[in-house]
Design a protein around this motif. Structure first.
Motif, PDB file in Angstrom:
ATOM      1  N   TRP A  25      50.924   7.453   0.351  1.00 49.15           N
ATOM      2  CA  TRP A  25      51.513   7.681  -0.957  1.00 49.15           C
ATOM      3  C   TRP A  25      50.649   7.120  -2.075  1.00 49.15           C
ATOM      4  O   TRP A  25      50.687   7.613  -3.192  1.00 49.15           O
ATOM      5  CB  TRP A  25      52.913   7.066  -1.003  1.00 49.15           C
ATOM      6  N   THR A  30      43.577  15.656  -7.095  1.00 46.37           N
ATOM      7  CA  THR A  30      44.384  14.793  -7.962  1.00 46.37           C
ATOM      8  C   THR A  30      43.579  14.327  -9.163  1.00 46.37           C
ATOM      9  O   THR A  30      44.075  14.298 -10.293  1.00 46.37           O
ATOM     10  CB  THR A  30      44.901  13.574  -7.169  1.00 46.37           C
ATOM     11  N   ASP A  74      47.606   7.469  -2.517  1.00 45.52           N
ATOM     12  CA  ASP A  74      46.651   8.491  -2.956  1.00 45.52           C
ATOM     13  C   ASP A  74      47.237   9.361  -4.070  1.00 45.52           C
ATOM     14  O   ASP A  74      46.503  10.032  -4.786  1.00 45.52           O
ATOM     15  CB  ASP A  74      46.242   9.393  -1.785  1.00 45.52           C
ATOM     16  N   TYR A  75      48.566   9.380  -4.187  1.00 47.49           N
ATOM     17  CA  TYR A  75      49.241  10.260  -5.131  1.00 47.49           C
ATOM     18  C   TYR A  75      49.895   9.495  -6.281  1.00 47.49           C
ATOM     19  O   TYR A  75      50.536  10.089  -7.134  1.00 47.49           O
ATOM     20  CB  TYR A  75      50.322  11.071  -4.407  1.00 47.49           C
ATOM     21  N   GLU A  76      49.752   8.177  -6.286  1.00 48.97           N
ATOM     22  CA  GLU A  76      50.475   7.344  -7.243  1.00 48.97           C
ATOM     23  C   GLU A  76      49.701   7.189  -8.544  1.00 48.97           C
ATOM     24  O   GLU A  76      48.489   7.019  -8.552  1.00 48.97           O
ATOM     25  CB  GLU A  76      50.745   5.966  -6.634  1.00 48.97           C
ATOM     26  N   GLN A 107      42.273  16.009  -1.204  1.00 49.60           N
ATOM     27  CA  GLN A 107      43.463  15.788  -2.027  1.00 49.60           C
ATOM     28  C   GLN A 107      43.184  14.808  -3.163  1.00 49.60           C
ATOM     29  O   GLN A 107      43.628  15.009  -4.303  1.00 49.60           O
ATOM     30  CB  GLN A 107      44.611  15.262  -1.159  1.00 49.60           C
ATOM     31  N   ARG A 108      42.432  13.757  -2.872  1.00 49.81           N
ATOM     32  CA  ARG A 108      42.099  12.789  -3.925  1.00 49.81           C
ATOM     33  C   ARG A 108      41.278  13.450  -5.030  1.00 49.81           C
ATOM     34  O   ARG A 108      41.478  13.175  -6.213  1.00 49.81           O
ATOM     35  CB  ARG A 108      41.346  11.596  -3.340  1.00 49.81           C
ATOM     36  N   VAL A 167      54.786   9.235  -8.515  1.00 50.07           N
ATOM     37  CA  VAL A 167      54.038   9.898  -7.442  1.00 50.07           C
ATOM     38  C   VAL A 167      54.038  11.394  -7.720  1.00 50.07           C
ATOM     39  O   VAL A 167      55.090  12.004  -7.930  1.00 50.07           O
ATOM     40  CB  VAL A 167      54.659   9.614  -6.061  1.00 50.07           C
ATOM     41  N   ARG A 168      52.835  11.968  -7.760  1.00 49.67           N
ATOM     42  CA  ARG A 168      52.680  13.424  -7.889  1.00 49.67           C
ATOM     43  C   ARG A 168      52.213  13.933  -6.535  1.00 49.67           C
ATOM     44  O   ARG A 168      51.070  13.711  -6.145  1.00 49.67           O
ATOM     45  CB  ARG A 168      51.678  13.788  -8.980  1.00 49.67           C
ATOM     46  N   LEU A 169      53.101  14.577  -5.822  1.00 53.44           N
ATOM     47  CA  LEU A 169      52.830  14.960  -4.440  1.00 53.44           C
ATOM     48  C   LEU A 169      52.400  16.409  -4.370  1.00 53.44           C
ATOM     49  O   LEU A 169      53.214  17.319  -4.298  1.00 53.44           O
ATOM     50  CB  LEU A 169      54.067  14.726  -3.577  1.00 53.44           C
ATOM     51  N   GLN A 170      51.084  16.614  -4.416  1.00 54.04           N
ATOM     52  CA  GLN A 170      50.523  17.962  -4.330  1.00 54.04           C
ATOM     53  C   GLN A 170      50.334  18.311  -2.859  1.00 54.04           C
ATOM     54  O   GLN A 170      49.450  17.785  -2.198  1.00 54.04           O
ATOM     55  CB  GLN A 170      49.196  18.012  -5.080  1.00 54.04           C
ATOM     56  N   ARG A 171      51.185  19.199  -2.341  1.00 55.61           N
ATOM     57  CA  ARG A 171      51.073  19.544  -0.932  1.00 55.61           C
ATOM     58  C   ARG A 171      51.018  21.046  -0.687  1.00 55.61           C
ATOM     59  O   ARG A 171      50.976  21.474   0.459  1.00 55.61           O
ATOM     60  CB  ARG A 171      52.248  18.948  -0.150  1.00 55.61           C
TER      61      ARG A 171
END
Length: 253
Positions: free
Chosen positions: A11, A239, A13-15, A235-236, A119-123
């Motif tokens: 998490w 983001t 990584d998305y915070e 993903q990083r 948290v922006r959760l790009q999935r």
């Protein structure tokens, strides 16, 4: 193509902790009138609300009340609540604290402070971010024997990137257009993140006409059996691109 399970998510990584980024996201949620699911810790039930006002100078927001009087009383008693929403199809989670009753436009509402983090959760596998044109991201693609005229690899710029794959610009036609052809040990150099290695498979080929009567060949490449560490690095980078885009939209960069 690998999927990332909730158990595998890091998490952090998305915070987001930047107050400016959080303020920009709060404004976007307000402007787009996004619904927000609000819940008190320990309770199974939640309510839908939305932002009525965002005050960046004081770091506060105003939320619409629940239709349930009893639920409003529990929210006020708890003083904080968990929120879940989405923006551009990206899930967002945050906690608001300091909840108190206030009046907005003549009606009772809920006032709270900005979240300390979110948290922006790009999935979504097929959500794509355009990569920079001025400083292009490059991919090194090993070529099968006899496919390259003089080189054993192709160095091609990316057009966009997602957690499912990339789009490459192959104006010299080095990779061909065979749907399903797989290239192993490909290396993508992600700025400030580092190189990631994996296999890429051609999923589509498109010749885009230009104004000078020439064409740009665009290849859609899917990640095949990408290691989790490499997917996390991708993903990083996505983001980071999103944060830079949001900062530009908010006039912060």
């Amino acid at each position: 193509m690998q999927a990332i399970s909730d158990a595998e998510l890091n998490w952090r990584d998305y915070e987001i902790h930047s107050r400016r980024e959080i303020a920009a996201l709060m404004r976007q949620l307000f402007e787009k009138k996004q619904l927000i699911r609000l819940a008190i810790k320990g309770e199974a039930h939640s309510c839908l609300t939305s932002l009525l006002h965002v005050a960046t100078d004081t770091g506060t927001i105003v939320l619409d009340r629940s239709v349930s009087r009893e639920q409003n009383e529990r929210i006020l008693a708890a003083g904080k609540a968990r929120c879940e929403t989405s923006l551009d199809n990206i899930r967002i989670f945050f906690t608001v604290e300091g909840i108190s009753e206030t009046t907005f436009d003549g009606s009772t509402a809920l006032r709270a402070t900005f979240p300390a983090s979110l948290v922006r959760l790009q999935r979504r596998e097929f959500y794509r971010m355009t990569t920079p044109v001025t400083h292009p991201v490059l991919a090194t693609i090993p070529l099968p024997a006899g496919q390259g005229e003089s080189e054993d690899h192709a160095l091609l710029p990316l057009a966009d990137i997602s957690c499912g794959g990339i789009a490459l610009l192959d104006n010299m036609g080095l990779l061909g257009t065979t749907i399903g052809q797989t290239f192993d040990n490909c290396v993508i150099g992600l700025p400030d993140i580092g190189p990631v290695t994996g296999s890429l498979q051609i999923r589509y080929a498109l010749d885009v006409p230009l104004l000078n009567n020439k064409t740009n060949r665009r290849l859609g490449m899917q990640f095949i059996d990408m290691p989790h560490a490499s997917l996390s690095a991708v993903q990083r980078y996505i983001t980071r691109l999103e944060r830079e885009r949001n900062a530009r939209l908010a006039g912060l960069a």
